[in-house]
Design a protein around this motif. Structure first.
Motif, PDB file in Angstrom:
ATOM      1  N   TYR A  73      14.264  50.672  38.055  1.00 52.44           N
ATOM      2  CA  TYR A  73      15.578  50.308  38.608  1.00 52.44           C
ATOM      3  C   TYR A  73      16.561  49.983  37.492  1.00 52.44           C
ATOM      4  O   TYR A  73      17.721  50.412  37.529  1.00 52.44           O
ATOM      5  CB  TYR A  73      15.430  49.104  39.540  1.00 52.44           C
ATOM      6  N   SER A 174      15.434  45.411  48.556  1.00 51.34           N
ATOM      7  CA  SER A 174      14.112  46.036  48.462  1.00 51.34           C
ATOM      8  C   SER A 174      13.215  45.591  49.606  1.00 51.34           C
ATOM      9  O   SER A 174      12.508  46.403  50.218  1.00 51.34           O
ATOM     10  CB  SER A 174      13.479  45.670  47.115  1.00 51.34           C
ATOM     11  N   TYR A 177      14.971  46.954  53.163  1.00 51.38           N
ATOM     12  CA  TYR A 177      14.947  48.397  53.402  1.00 51.38           C
ATOM     13  C   TYR A 177      13.565  49.008  53.206  1.00 51.38           C
ATOM     14  O   TYR A 177      13.169  49.907  53.941  1.00 51.38           O
ATOM     15  CB  TYR A 177      15.924  49.095  52.454  1.00 51.38           C
ATOM     16  N   LEU A 178      12.840  48.517  52.206  1.00 50.70           N
ATOM     17  CA  LEU A 178      11.595  49.170  51.809  1.00 50.70           C
ATOM     18  C   LEU A 178      10.354  48.351  52.121  1.00 50.70           C
ATOM     19  O   LEU A 178       9.237  48.872  52.052  1.00 50.70           O
ATOM     20  CB  LEU A 178      11.631  49.479  50.309  1.00 50.70           C
ATOM     21  N   LEU A 185       9.089  49.224  42.915  1.00 48.81           N
ATOM     22  CA  LEU A 185       9.931  50.364  43.269  1.00 48.81           C
ATOM     23  C   LEU A 185       9.461  51.633  42.556  1.00 48.81           C
ATOM     24  O   LEU A 185       9.146  51.623  41.368  1.00 48.81           O
ATOM     25  CB  LEU A 185      11.384  50.081  42.896  1.00 48.81           C
ATOM     26  N   GLU A 189      13.015  55.326  44.819  1.00 45.66           N
ATOM     27  CA  GLU A 189      13.549  54.108  45.424  1.00 45.66           C
ATOM     28  C   GLU A 189      14.489  53.381  44.474  1.00 45.66           C
ATOM     29  O   GLU A 189      15.520  52.833  44.880  1.00 45.66           O
ATOM     30  CB  GLU A 189      12.393  53.196  45.841  1.00 45.66           C
ATOM     31  N   ARG A 216      21.478  59.429  45.983  1.00 42.19           N
ATOM     32  CA  ARG A 216      20.305  59.176  45.140  1.00 42.19           C
ATOM     33  C   ARG A 216      20.028  60.338  44.213  1.00 42.19           C
ATOM     34  O   ARG A 216      19.761  60.159  43.012  1.00 42.19           O
ATOM     35  CB  ARG A 216      19.088  58.928  46.039  1.00 42.19           C
ATOM     36  N   VAL A 242      14.322  60.339  52.204  1.00 46.98           N
ATOM     37  CA  VAL A 242      14.856  59.017  52.554  1.00 46.98           C
ATOM     38  C   VAL A 242      14.784  58.887  54.070  1.00 46.98           C
ATOM     39  O   VAL A 242      15.680  59.304  54.804  1.00 46.98           O
ATOM     40  CB  VAL A 242      16.306  58.842  52.051  1.00 46.98           C
ATOM     41  N   LEU A 244      13.939  55.761  56.399  1.00 44.90           N
ATOM     42  CA  LEU A 244      13.633  54.337  56.447  1.00 44.90           C
ATOM     43  C   LEU A 244      13.800  53.807  57.856  1.00 44.90           C
ATOM     44  O   LEU A 244      14.711  54.219  58.589  1.00 44.90           O
ATOM     45  CB  LEU A 244      14.556  53.565  55.498  1.00 44.90           C
TER      46      LEU A 244
END
Length: 770
Positions: A73, A174, A177-178, A185, A189, A216, A242, A244
């Motif tokens: 990240y 994080s 969403y994830l 990550l 991501e 992204r 993607v 989610l």
């Protein structure tokens, strides 16, 4: 040109004045460093967010530092936003000129020249997109670089960058969403989260996955072009779609979060909870809603016995359900504990040398002044062992034990060990406390039961990792082990060597009027506490510990065993302390006797402490001047004779406690067991059964018939005495026998008498009212 001294001083004075002006401006308009106010996040032991409290603007954050954020990240962020972050002084002139040229050439804004420091300045001090606003942003940027290090500026961005709606910070994004910490990550991501703050509402991946994926991929392309990531890594990251689920706010253990939030001002509140277990048990309890009566709630507390870390905390059945009073934390609420205090009393009595595991206790009707306890299941069993009385949760044997041990002593020792009981105002410990006539908290009861898993030491549950382990001894390791065996259904020493797996030791309890149903368990690794009832204290007919709370306890225990089994965690067996032994004892005396001894009426295997086998415990009001042992004189033929007769010798006779006579087989009663009388030299006439007592009604009672029942029915019992019993009502013959049932159709005054064969009489006067 010649420089005069005056000019030289002006050149020196100008930078000094400029520096002074900057210093004054910095003091007049200080850097607005953030204050999160009420924003807090409550974490599980592994860092998983359990619950969050938003700040005054409704925003929640999960504090993070560069050390706990994935390097992917940080690489994606700096490559896309500000690759010269660690080299420029907060403002990058080249980036500003480049952005201006691109915007002029395109006729619209296609690029910004803001550095990461400038973005942080705008986050801390929002401004209008005007020339004055831009100058203000530049000033704040200089202040940032002046007062903070690059790491501190990056940390501010990691925690304040907008990610849509009420989310701020990469860690919060994080998790939301994830569903994972920012340290884990992937490249794809990381690139996604790096670009989201550019347009958090327009690029929300849970709503607009196509837009989010295109943005992204743009970041991934730049990382490949600048050779920060290899082409193969970028190609692999671009293949990751993607897709989610809708964003989820953390909402586990809300009542624990509220409790800790009231006591802490820190932005991060760490707990000892296991997030996966907490979620599993909340799902389990949600499934129990249909089985719980309306307005009924439930609470579950799971504690790891070795370190007393709380692993699951469910304070109510549903915090959002006002009908069930879901906002009330029943783990900390004061309620009547029912019979859940009994194991502590049996352990204390073992240590005091009053009993062993098979001591003979008396489950018979008794009265203590105005207090007349009964059993949960109506009726009485007569002679019972200590282990049977505890496992069946019989009330009268427990009251007998507490009377011998002392209620004040018992209560004081519990308090000294950390299990504080709550008494009504101005009340003192009395015999009713062992049946629930006192207040206790589920958290305290689970702490108390830790003694059975921690070799007799009571320890406080730990809600947070930094909380110290506080423990105090209440019972010996041997007493703790014996009581745990009894509660686990393993009271027989003969079965001690055939146990294949550790069992759940548990005790249920029900408070007066079916208000509280309890089940407290001691498993191989965990302590489990369950409460079910109405938080407002309203009785719930038919709700009691064994039927209501115990099934939920066993389900929680099974979940814990299955989890440990899947993880390969061994289930330890509690080691048997060296002080614990076993012995063959005899009833009614309660001590070992040689084989063939006529006083050994029933042989039993008992767990003992320190090699001692105390004699049978008699209640204070049941000694009757004789106790258990009586000396008779017999001749050579074994017949009873006078002490002065030829060949007379003393013979010790151990009788059963007199109140147990009605429950004994006729061959075991005193009059049947005594030797026959010698006609040549008979002993002095006396009663063979002790003093005659009448049970079922007390002298001076005023009895009222129950609503809807016209006749009043009384079961009357004659205890002690000798031979036959004759009953009289108001001087008139009534019936014959040890036990009768009398029906009273009319109100009035009555006198009841009973006469035995030895001429003893006893009587009571009472009144039946409408």
């Amino acid at each position: 040109m010649r420089v005069t001294p005056r000019v030289r001083w002006r050149w020196l004075l100008f930078p000094l004045l400029a520096a002074a002006m900057l210093w004054c401006a910095d003091r007049l308009w200080p850097l607005p460093l953030p204050d999160d106010g009420l924003a807090r996040v409550v974490l599980a032991e592994d860092g998983t967010p359990l619950y969050r409290f938003a700040d005054s603007e409704g925003v929640w954050r999960y504090p993070a530092t560069p050390e706990v954020v994935s390097p992917y990240y940080q690489q994606a962020l700096l490559a896309y936003e500000d690759r010269w972050f660690y080299r420029h002084p907060g403002i990058n002139p080249l980036a500003l000129l480049r952005a201006a040229w691109l915007n002029v050439r395109s006729g619209r804004i296609v690029s910004g020249g803001s550095t990461l420091s400038m973005q942080v300045a705008r986050l801390l001090d929002p401004h209008a997109r005007t020339l004055g606003g831009k100058l203000r942003q530049l000033w704040r940027t200089l202040q940032l670089e002046w007062h903070l290090s690059k790491r501190e500026i990056l940390t501010l961005y990691l925690n304040r960058a907008p990610f849509g709606g009420t989310l701020e910070g990469v860690a919060a994004a994080s998790w939301a969403y994830l569903g994972k910490p920012p340290a884990q990550l992937t490249r794809a991501e990381a690139a996604l989260l790096a670009v989201l703050p550019q347009a958090p509402s327009r690029l929300r991946p849970d709503r607009y996955p196509e837009r989010a994926q295109a943005a992204r991929d743009k970041v991934l392309q730049r990382l490949a072009e600048e050779h920060i990531w290899s082409a193969a890594s970028v190609r692999e990251a671009r293949e990751e779609p993607v897709l989610l689920p809708p964003r989820q706010a953390p909402d586990l253990a809300p009542l624990l979060a509220r409790r800790l939030n009231q006591a802490s001002r820190a932005p991060v509140i760490r707990t000892t909870l296991d997030a996966a277990l907490q979620r599993r048990l909340e799902d389990l309890l949600n499934g129990w809603h249909a089985r719980l009566p309306e307005r009924t709630s439930a609470a579950i507390l799971v504690v790891e016995a070795q370190n007393m870390a709380v692993r699951a905390y469910l304070g109510s059945a549903d915090i959002a359900n006002p009908v069930r009073y879901g906002h009330v934390d029943m783990i900390t609420a004061v309620r009547s504990p029912g019979s859940t205090l009994k194991p502590f009393l049996y352990a204390a009595a073992l240590d005091a040398g009053l009993i062993h595991s098979e001591s003979l206790l008396q489950d018979v009707p008794r009265r203590f002044g105005d207090y007349r306890p009964g059993n949960f299941a109506e009726g009485f069993s007569g002679p019972v062992s200590a282990s049977e009385a505890l496992s069946r949760s019989l009330n009268l044997p427990a009251v007998q034990l507490l009377e011998a041990y002392g209620p004040k002593r018992f209560s004081g020792e519990l308090r000294a060990a950390g299990l504080a009981l709550v008494y009504p105002r101005a009340a003192e410990p009395n015999l009713a406390l062992i049946l629930g006539g006192v207040g206790a908290r589920l958290e305290d009861l689970v702490a108390g039961y830790s003694a059975f898993a921690r070799a007799g030491r009571i320890a406080r549950p730990r809600l947070q990792p930094e909380a110290p382990l506080l423990e105090r001894r209440f019972m010996s390791p041997g007493a703790a082990w014996i009581v745990r065996q009894i509660l686990a259904g393993q009271a027989d020493p003969a079965q001690a060597n055939v146990l294949l797996r550790p069992a759940l030791a548990f005790k249920t309890g029900t408070s007066y009027g079916f208000r509280d149903a309890w089940a407290i368990g001691v498993g191989p690794r965990y302590l489990i506490g369950v409460w079910i009832g109405r938080p407002d204290g309203t009785p719930v007919a038919g709700q009691f510990g064994l039927a209501s709370a115990a099934p939920l306890l066993h389900q929680v225990h099974d979940i814990l065993l299955n989890r440990d089994g899947q993880r390969g965690v061994a289930q330890p067996l509690p080691p048997r302390p060296a002080a614990v032994g076993s012995a063959a004892i005899c009833w009614p005396g309660g001590q070992p006797l040689p084989r063939g001894d006529d006083n050994c009426r029933q042989r039993r295997q008992a767990w003992t402490l320190d090699g001692t086998a105390p004699p049978t415990l008699l209640a204070v009001d049941q000694l009757l001047g004789q106790g258990l042992t009586e000396t008779l004189w017999v001749d050579a033929a074994g017949l009873q004779v006078n002490a002065g007769c030829p060949t007379a010798r003393a013979h010790t006779f151990i009788r059963w406690p007199v109140p147990l006579e009605p429950w004994l087989p006729r061959r075991e009663r005193a009059e049947a067991r005594l030797p026959a009388v010698s006609p040549q030299c008979p002993p002095v006439a006396r009663s063979t059964g002790g003093r005659l007592l009448l049970s079922g009604v007390r002298d001076g009672d005023r009895l009222r018939r129950l609503a809807g029942q016209t006749p009043l029915r009384l079961k009357l019992l004659a205890l002690g005495g000798t031979g036959k019993r004759w009953w009289f009502m108001n001087g008139q013959p009534l019936a014959e026998g040890e036990m009768i049932e009398q029906v009273f159709q009319q109100a009035g005054h009555y006198q009841l008498s009973v006469l035995d064969e030895a001429g003893q009489t006893t009587q009571v006067s009472f009144e039946v009212i409408e």
